[in-house]
Scaffold this active site. Structure first.
Site, mmCIF file in Angstrom:
data_model
loop_
_atom_site.group_PDB
_atom_site.id
_atom_site.type_symbol
_atom_site.label_atom_id
_atom_site.label_comp_id
_atom_site.label_asym_id
_atom_site.label_seq_id
_atom_site.Cartn_x
_atom_site.Cartn_y
_atom_site.Cartn_z
ATOM 1 N N TRP A 1 -72.170 -12.272 -41.671
ATOM 2 C CA TRP A 1 -72.256 -12.509 -40.222
ATOM 3 C C TRP A 1 -73.346 -11.657 -39.601
ATOM 4 O O TRP A 1 -73.825 -11.934 -38.519
ATOM 5 C CB TRP A 1 -70.918 -12.238 -39.546
ATOM 6 N N SER B 1 -70.260 -15.386 -23.239
ATOM 7 C CA SER B 1 -69.660 -14.048 -23.095
ATOM 8 C C SER B 1 -70.226 -13.316 -21.893
ATOM 9 O O SER B 1 -69.486 -12.654 -21.157
ATOM 10 C CB SER B 1 -69.941 -13.198 -24.336
ATOM 11 N N TYR C 1 -66.239 -2.234 -30.076
ATOM 12 C CA TYR C 1 -65.379 -1.753 -28.993
ATOM 13 C C TYR C 1 -65.050 -2.857 -28.005
ATOM 14 O O TYR C 1 -64.018 -2.812 -27.341
ATOM 15 C CB TYR C 1 -66.004 -0.523 -28.328
ATOM 16 N N HIS D 1 -73.579 2.338 -39.615
ATOM 17 C CA HIS D 1 -73.368 1.134 -40.425
ATOM 18 C C HIS D 1 -74.421 1.019 -41.522
ATOM 19 O O HIS D 1 -74.395 0.085 -42.306
ATOM 20 C CB HIS D 1 -73.442 -0.120 -39.552
ATOM 21 N N THR E 1 -60.482 8.603 -28.968
ATOM 22 C CA THR E 1 -59.538 7.669 -29.577
ATOM 23 C C THR E 1 -58.220 8.378 -29.844
ATOM 24 O O THR E 1 -57.135 7.823 -29.608
ATOM 25 C CB THR E 1 -60.114 7.086 -30.876
#
Lengths: 304, 526
Positions: B143, B171, B258, B304, B329
């Site tokens: 993806w 979006s 997020y 990443h 978090t």
């Protein structure tokens, strides 16, 4: 000798074998046979060898891989401890503070002290973790003063190794037979982890790897060496390993590189220095002879 | 002036239109919310089927049911469908339903755009899914569409990129609408720091969307010109760099992560106080933590890509910034626990899913922390450990939160209580199987199984088989969810307006089902 991959292992180095049909002719059995095989597996009647279950990162055979493993276990245990506390509190609350047990809700909803505490304490834990992590990272990135440099080039779907300055280079491709992949023949222990030409390296030497690619991005990964670096077309990346123990260490391409991504393993064979030099010498003369177009004669004369 | 007042007196006449026109032309936030939610559910099953193809192939070593190229199409499409088709539209659907009711607004601020932003989606996904039938098949480069591999895509390439553009436009319009609604249509007295946390998290999420969806659009457009117009943004042969794509992509991609979890935090922050019969602990710190996470999400992207060969300083920076995310978090998780602490807990289905969320999301957070440690990440990167990590935060994370929200607000939406007994069955089946499915993937990943491979060596057999069994169990459990939803829409015990004993917030002051037009006169919030 039959090579399952269907490539000529004696093909002269420097020429790219055509691998476009790597999996084209896979003999896919009819669906019923496959369904039967699935059921067979379910009943435990597998026709394949079983390697040991592995549940954790290997500790590896280089100083770096051991540092990485220790780091991994350190963070793991920190997470376990935090997890026990956090989940313990949740389950305590679930068990004790339930309405069915007559719990009456208190209405507190603020505590600056608590907020500050659970901001500062995790922060300090993180600082503590970052120190060994940064230290290991600095070591990993230092590939200076190497004893041997090997250029690793990724192709769809195989590797090419060149011992820089040694006049030795060759391709390394999957040697697992197609028939095993297509579930016709049984799979052996090294299923999908065997290659025709292993990368042979000496133990105890600092080996610098230069990674690049000729087509798409690949990633050369050997877990036991804690070495994983992307092979990027047009660019060169470096990393290094110093292997402590002789042995065979297997890995795989880690970056999706197309149809044959799952079928380009890495096999590294670490030999004691003198055996390595001997291997290198033999490989060099064999390749020079082959390059001279006289491979057969040399092979006969040297008794191979 | 008097004309305006006169108009509002006739609101009872404005019921929904009948037939398909109601759905095609609707500008009603509740209808559009419903459309989003059912679209999301449909895509959840489409993406789920693809996951089952993947898991079936991985049930045993060797190639059994699909060609490796088709396998790669499945992994790529599964991700695109689940991210852009299932999780994101579900959150937008929830925002449509809930944000106006929570802030005391009559509808979304931009109702016609709302209609458009939904109706782009079915076209976008039709285009994307039809690429499966084009020569060369659907996108198969993951993806993330990393070049140069993605440039080897066949005829599907421009179609997939156009589809991504459409989804991005949808979006961004949805996000603009949510921001406009929150800033302009709040009821008198509903100050920002009185807004329910779901509204807060969505406000921040909407900014993330506006900030990063255009970045994705830019990245894929550069791919398009590289392939068809001779540019070399991502090719060294013309002075470009394939790694630049990854930087641009993940500058989008990390905030995207997020985008898929902040609204979930909001949902959990609504549900846990209700069933603990206690106000949310640390409301303002929850808001600040959400904002901190959103800010940090812009400066961590390169975690990443620790294996692409970054300078040491870059790796250290991204390691430290990534580790920092654990702090806000953690604050959230501690606040949820403090909310439950000394409450008066009951365990209706939404609460069960919310508690499972806190526990299982935290497990995903732990593996995330491990992944932040760069030297260890070199080993974890591109293995099933990563697959396990992001599925823990996305499935028992985001998806569980969406399911919890559906159970929590379904009585308000439909006017009927869902079947509590079946809901509990759904919960236990989902929770057990999701762990059977994803927990073993930690082990195979650590032991060295790369992701995105259709076939594997023999030390990985057992855990892959367990994982596949879990996948089928989890998949079939979701059919039960579909049944429960349909059953609840069709009938069931009448829901009261308050529905839950401990519920607080404006939406619970409306009757159940919420009338087609609500809060035409804005309520006064004290």
């Amino acid at each position: 000798m039959r090579y399952g991959g269907g490539w000529d292992p004696a093909a002269p180095a420097g020429e790219v074998p055509d691998l476009t049909n790597l999996l084209e002719n896979l003999d896919m059995r009819p669906f019923t046979t496959r369904a039967a095989a699935c059921i067979g597996i379910l009943l435990g009647a597998t026709g394949t060898a079983h390697a040991d279950w592995a549940v954790n990162m290997p500790r590896g055979v280089t100083p770096i891989s051991r540092d990485v493993y220790d780091l991994h276990m350190l963070i793991f245990w920190i997470c376990v401890i935090i997890g026990v506390v956090v989940f313990g509190l949740i389950f305590w609350s679930i068990l004790r503070h339930r309405k069915s047990k007559g719990a009456v809700a208190s209405q507190f909803h603020e505590s600056t002290t608590a907020e500050i505490a659970w901001t500062i304490v995790p922060f300090l834990i993180l600082v503590g973790m970052s120190v060994p992590a940064a230290k290991t990272l600095v070591e990993m990135e230092d590939s200076s003063d190497s004893d041997l440099t090997i250029t690793v080039t990724g192709y769809q779907w195989m590797w090419h190794y060149e011992y820089v300055g040694e006049d030795v280079e060759f391709y390394s491709k999957l040697s697992t037979p197609r028939t095993a992949i297509a579930n016709i023949d049984a799979k052996d222990e090294d299923y999908l982890l065997a290659v025709d030409n292993r990368l042979v390296v000496p133990v105890g030497k600092k080996i610098r790897f230069q990674h690049t690619s000729e087509d798409v991005i690949h990633s050369w990964w050997v877990p036991d060496l804690s070495v994983k670096k992307d092979a990027i077309p047009g660019y060169v990346n470096t990393n290094w390993a110093r292997i402590d123990e002789p042995g065979v260490y297997r890995g795989k391409c880690a970056e999706l590189c197309g149809r044959g991504h799952g079928f380009m393993p890495v096999v590294v064979e670490a030999l004691p220095e003198d055996e390595f030099q001997q291997w290198l010498e033999e490989k060099r003369s064999a390749q020079q002879a082959a390059a001279g177009g006289d491979a057969d004669r040399v092979a006969r004369l040297s008794g191979q | 002036m008097s004309a305006v007042i006169h108009d509002t007196d006739h609101h009872d006449d404005h019921g929904p239109a009948y037939g398909w026109k109601r759905w095609l032309f609707t500008t009603n936030h509740k209808d559009i919310g419903t459309l989003y939610l059912f679209f999301s559910l449909a895509m959840f099953f489409v993406g789920g089927l693809m996951a089952l193809v993947i898991r079936t192939e991985l049930f045993q070593p060797g190639l059994q049911i699909v060609d490796p190229h088709f396998f790669n199409q499945m992994t790529s499409m599964h991700a695109l469908v689940m991210i852009f088709g299932a999780v994101m539209p579900a959150f937008v659907g929830l925002a449509n339903w809930l944000v106006p009711m929570m802030v005391g607004a009559p509808d979304m601020a931009l109702p016609r755009m709302n209609n458009w932003s939904f109706w782009i989606l079915p076209f976008g996904f039709t285009l994307l899914l039809l690429t499966l039938f084009l020569p060369g098949g659907a996108p198969a480069a993951g993806w993330t569409l990393y070049p140069p591999l993605s440039l080897q895509t066949g005829a599907a390439f421009p179609f997939a990129i156009f589809a991504i553009h459409m989804l991005g436009i949808s979006s961004v319009m949805g996000a603009i609408n949510i921001i406009a609604t929150i800033f302009n249509l709040r009821a008198p007295g509903m100050t920002l720091m009185k807004m329910p946390l779901f509204v807060w998290t969505w406000l921040i999420t909407a900014y993330l969307l506006i900030a990063v969806m255009p970045v994705l659009a830019g990245a894929v457009t550069m791919l398009l010109t590289d392939k068809f117009f001779g540019t070399t943004f991502f090719s060294a042969t013309g002075g470009g760099d394939p790694v630049m794509y990854q930087h641009i992509f993940w500058f989008f991609g990390h905030p995207e992560v997020y985008i898929m979890i902040l609204p979930a935090f909001g949902i959990i922050s609504q549900i846990i106080p209700t069933f603990s019969r206690k106000p949310l602990f640390g409301y303002s710190s929850m808001v600040y933590a959400t904002a901190s996470i959103a800010f940090l999400s812009f400066i961590v992207w390169a975690h990443h890509m620790f294996t692409v060969g970054m300078p040491l300083a870059g790796q250290l920076f991204f390691m430290f910034s990534t580790m920092l995310i654990a702090v806000p978090t953690g604050v959230k998780v501690f606040n949820w626990i403090a909310t439950m602490w000394r409450g008066s807990l009951t365990f209706e289905t939404p609460m069960l899913f919310a508690i499972a969320f806190v526990i299982l999301f935290t497990i995903g957070g732990f593996s995330g922390l491990m992944l932040a440690i760069t030297p260890a990440d070199i080993q974890y990167h591109d293995t099933y450990f990563v697959v396990a990590h992001f599925h823990y935060v996305l499935v028992p994370g985001a998806v569980f939160a969406i399911i919890a929200a559906a159970y929590y607000w379904m009585p308000k939406w439909t006017g009927h209580m869902y079947d509590e007994k079946l809901g509990k069955w759904h919960f236990w089946l989902s929770t057990i199987f999701v762990n059977v499915l994803f927990f073993p993937q930690h082990f195979v990943g650590l032991a060295g199984m790369p992701r995105r491979i259709p076939d594997y060596s023999l030390q990985f057999i057992e855990f892959n088989q367990i994982s596949t069994i879990g996948a089928f169990g989890f998949g079939f459990a979701q059919l039960l969810f579909l049944y429960i939803v349909v059953k609840c829409v069709r009938g069931g015990e009448k829901a009261t307006s308050h529905v839950w004993e401990g519920a607080r917030g404006l939406e619970w002051t409306l009757p159940s089902p919420a009338p087609y037009h609500s809060f035409e006169t804005q309520p006064e919030v004290k």
